[in-house]
Scaffold this active site. Structure first.
Site, PDB file in Angstrom:
ATOM      1  N   GLY A 163       0.800  -1.218   0.000  1.00  0.00           N
ATOM      2  CA  GLY A 163       0.000   0.000   0.000  1.00  0.00           C
ATOM      3  C   GLY A 163       0.833   1.268   0.000  1.00  0.00           C
ATOM      4  O   GLY A 163       2.044   1.242   0.248  1.00  0.00           O
ATOM      5  N   ASN A 199       4.415  -1.874   8.767  1.00  0.00           N
ATOM      6  CA  ASN A 199       3.622  -3.098   8.686  1.00  0.00           C
ATOM      7  C   ASN A 199       3.802  -3.997   9.919  1.00  0.00           C
ATOM      8  O   ASN A 199       2.843  -4.588  10.426  1.00  0.00           O
ATOM      9  CB  ASN A 199       4.014  -3.879   7.436  1.00  0.00           C
ATOM     10  CG  ASN A 199       2.878  -4.688   6.825  1.00  0.00           C
ATOM     11  OD1 ASN A 199       2.836  -4.875   5.622  1.00  0.00           O
ATOM     12  ND2 ASN A 199       1.971  -5.183   7.631  1.00  0.00           N
ATOM     13  N   ASN A 217       2.650 -10.631   4.117  1.00  0.00           N
ATOM     14  CA  ASN A 217       1.351  -9.978   4.134  1.00  0.00           C
ATOM     15  C   ASN A 217       1.035  -9.433   2.747  1.00  0.00           C
ATOM     16  O   ASN A 217       1.812  -8.651   2.200  1.00  0.00           O
ATOM     17  CB  ASN A 217       1.368  -8.846   5.169  1.00  0.00           C
ATOM     18  CG  ASN A 217       0.145  -7.953   5.133  1.00  0.00           C
ATOM     19  OD1 ASN A 217       0.236  -6.750   5.217  1.00  0.00           O
ATOM     20  ND2 ASN A 217      -1.025  -8.552   4.991  1.00  0.00           N
ATOM     21  N   ARG A 228       1.066   7.677   7.149  1.00  0.00           N
ATOM     22  CA  ARG A 228       0.982   7.121   5.803  1.00  0.00           C
ATOM     23  C   ARG A 228       1.087   8.215   4.741  1.00  0.00           C
ATOM     24  O   ARG A 228       1.733   8.032   3.710  1.00  0.00           O
ATOM     25  CB  ARG A 228      -0.326   6.322   5.642  1.00  0.00           C
ATOM     26  CG  ARG A 228      -0.279   4.928   6.275  1.00  0.00           C
ATOM     27  CD  ARG A 228       0.879   4.120   5.703  1.00  0.00           C
ATOM     28  NE  ARG A 228       0.897   2.757   6.177  1.00  0.00           N
ATOM     29  CZ  ARG A 228       0.458   1.701   5.485  1.00  0.00           C
ATOM     30  NH1 ARG A 228      -0.035   1.867   4.272  1.00  0.00           N
ATOM     31  NH2 ARG A 228       0.527   0.494   5.999  1.00  0.00           N
ATOM     32  N   HIS A 253      -7.955  -6.779   6.074  1.00  0.00           N
ATOM     33  CA  HIS A 253      -6.726  -7.185   5.379  1.00  0.00           C
ATOM     34  C   HIS A 253      -5.511  -7.172   6.291  1.00  0.00           C
ATOM     35  O   HIS A 253      -4.565  -7.923   6.066  1.00  0.00           O
ATOM     36  CB  HIS A 253      -6.506  -6.238   4.193  1.00  0.00           C
ATOM     37  CG  HIS A 253      -5.507  -6.724   3.199  1.00  0.00           C
ATOM     38  ND1 HIS A 253      -5.592  -7.963   2.585  1.00  0.00           N
ATOM     39  CD2 HIS A 253      -4.383  -6.133   2.691  1.00  0.00           C
ATOM     40  CE1 HIS A 253      -4.577  -8.109   1.743  1.00  0.00           C
ATOM     41  NE2 HIS A 253      -3.824  -7.023   1.806  1.00  0.00           N
ATOM     42  N   TRP A 254      -5.518  -6.332   7.319  1.00  0.00           N
ATOM     43  CA  TRP A 254      -4.363  -6.207   8.214  1.00  0.00           C
ATOM     44  C   TRP A 254      -4.520  -7.140   9.417  1.00  0.00           C
ATOM     45  O   TRP A 254      -4.751  -6.702  10.547  1.00  0.00           O
ATOM     46  CB  TRP A 254      -4.211  -4.761   8.678  1.00  0.00           C
ATOM     47  CG  TRP A 254      -3.724  -3.831   7.601  1.00  0.00           C
ATOM     48  CD1 TRP A 254      -3.193  -4.172   6.390  1.00  0.00           C
ATOM     49  CD2 TRP A 254      -3.714  -2.398   7.649  1.00  0.00           C
ATOM     50  NE1 TRP A 254      -2.853  -3.049   5.673  1.00  0.00           N
ATOM     51  CE2 TRP A 254      -3.157  -1.940   6.422  1.00  0.00           C
ATOM     52  CE3 TRP A 254      -4.108  -1.458   8.599  1.00  0.00           C
ATOM     53  CZ2 TRP A 254      -3.002  -0.591   6.132  1.00  0.00           C
ATOM     54  CZ3 TRP A 254      -3.960  -0.116   8.316  1.00  0.00           C
ATOM     55  CH2 TRP A 254      -3.403   0.304   7.085  1.00  0.00           C
TER      56      TRP A 254
END
Length: 295
Positions: A38, A46, A105, A184, A263-264
């Site tokens: 991402g 992460n 991941n 981010r 997703h995480w």
């Protein structure tokens, strides 16, 4: 264990003339943590909260994948997961590591799986969360909502679009803090980051590169590496139905599903994720090799 910080774990290595930035901690059997793709992602963003737990049991190495964080992006003459897998093999050579266990991941899962396909003797076990590569969508629309939001951000990298993308990553939107979005955005807007991310994602859709690429999922039945799949039931990036495709074809496989999780997995279900992965990675070899026959 002394608190692990960004600075205390940060090291760089030269691999074929390009910089590989990593975070390293712990001793013992080598374990690589490979992050996703991402905007603004890095190994630290992460896996920073998981690194201390794994470092208690393994020599844990969390590299910034090529083109992310502090790692250089090579010229992409292959689709990114394959190119990155070759670079990870080069990093292993640089570190004197013949074989290791891997946690991957999303994109990092695809990279780890490509590495196992290219050099099966170098990957002892795989634990993959919401992984690309080994599965295809059966029921959900393509591209997924998460990919649509990712493409929108890469087209116009605004804070609003970053928030929209992050909302597809987690089931619990209460985890989306201003601090997370600020970090981010800061990372994603660093010089060259958006351009590199576009090249990385673009390589996977490039006609010439795809023409010479054999999709990983078509080789799943030939995998010899014991594999643990971890999936959030509410994943909106790589939807949960893909877990069942991969589970059907991988010969030595286990699947662990997390409710109320996107997703995480390593963030939303941190403690359970660490417990399940550590049990799998430290289990006696004979038990791991036999686990897939009942899947």
């Amino acid at each position: 264990m002394t608190a692990l910080t960004f600075e205390s774990t940060r090291v760089t290595h030269d691999v074929d003339g390009l910089t590989f930035a990593c975070h390293e901690a712990g001793e013992g059997e080598p374990l690589f943590l490979l992050h996703g793709s991402g905007p603004g992602v890095s190994a630290w963003s992460n896996f920073r909260y998981n690194l201390p737990v794994f470092a208690e049991n393994f020599r844990t190495i969390a590299p910034d994948l090529p083109g992310f964080g502090g790692s250089d992006l090579p010229e992409l003459t292959e689709v990114y997961p394959v190119a990155a897998a070759r670079r990870i093999a080069g990093l292993m050579d640089e570190l004197g590591i013949e074989s290791a266990v891997f946690v991957g991941n999303s994109m990092g899962g695809a990279v780890a799986a490509e590495l196992a396909a290219l050099y099966p003797e170098r990957v002892r076990r795989l634990a993959l969360m919401g992984s690309g590569g080994l599965s295809v969508g059966l029921f959900a629309a393509e591209p997924s909502e998460g990919f649509v939001r990712l493409f929108e951000f890469l087209d116009e990298p605004t804070r609003e679009r970053m928030i929209a993308w992050v909302r597809t990553m987690v089931s619990d939107h209460g985890r989306i803090t201003d601090e997370l979005i600020d970090e981010r955005m800061h990372n994603a807007l660093e010089e060259g980051v958006i351009d590199k991310t576009r090249k990385i994602i673009g390589s996977m859709f490039h006609p010439a590169l795809r023409q010479k690429y054999t999709p990983l999922w078509t080789k799943a039945a030939s995998f010899t590496t014991p594999t643990l799949l971890l999936w959030g039931r509410d994943d909106r990036m790589l939807p949960y139905d893909q877990a069942h495709f991969a589970t059907r074809w991988l010969p030595e496989v286990e699947l662990h599903t997390f409710a109320r999780c996107g997703h995480w997995v390593q963030v939303e279900r941190k403690t359970e994720f660490e417990r399940v992965v550590l049990e799998f990675l430290t289990r006696k070899t004979s038990e791991v090799e036999g686990a897939g026959h009942g899947a």
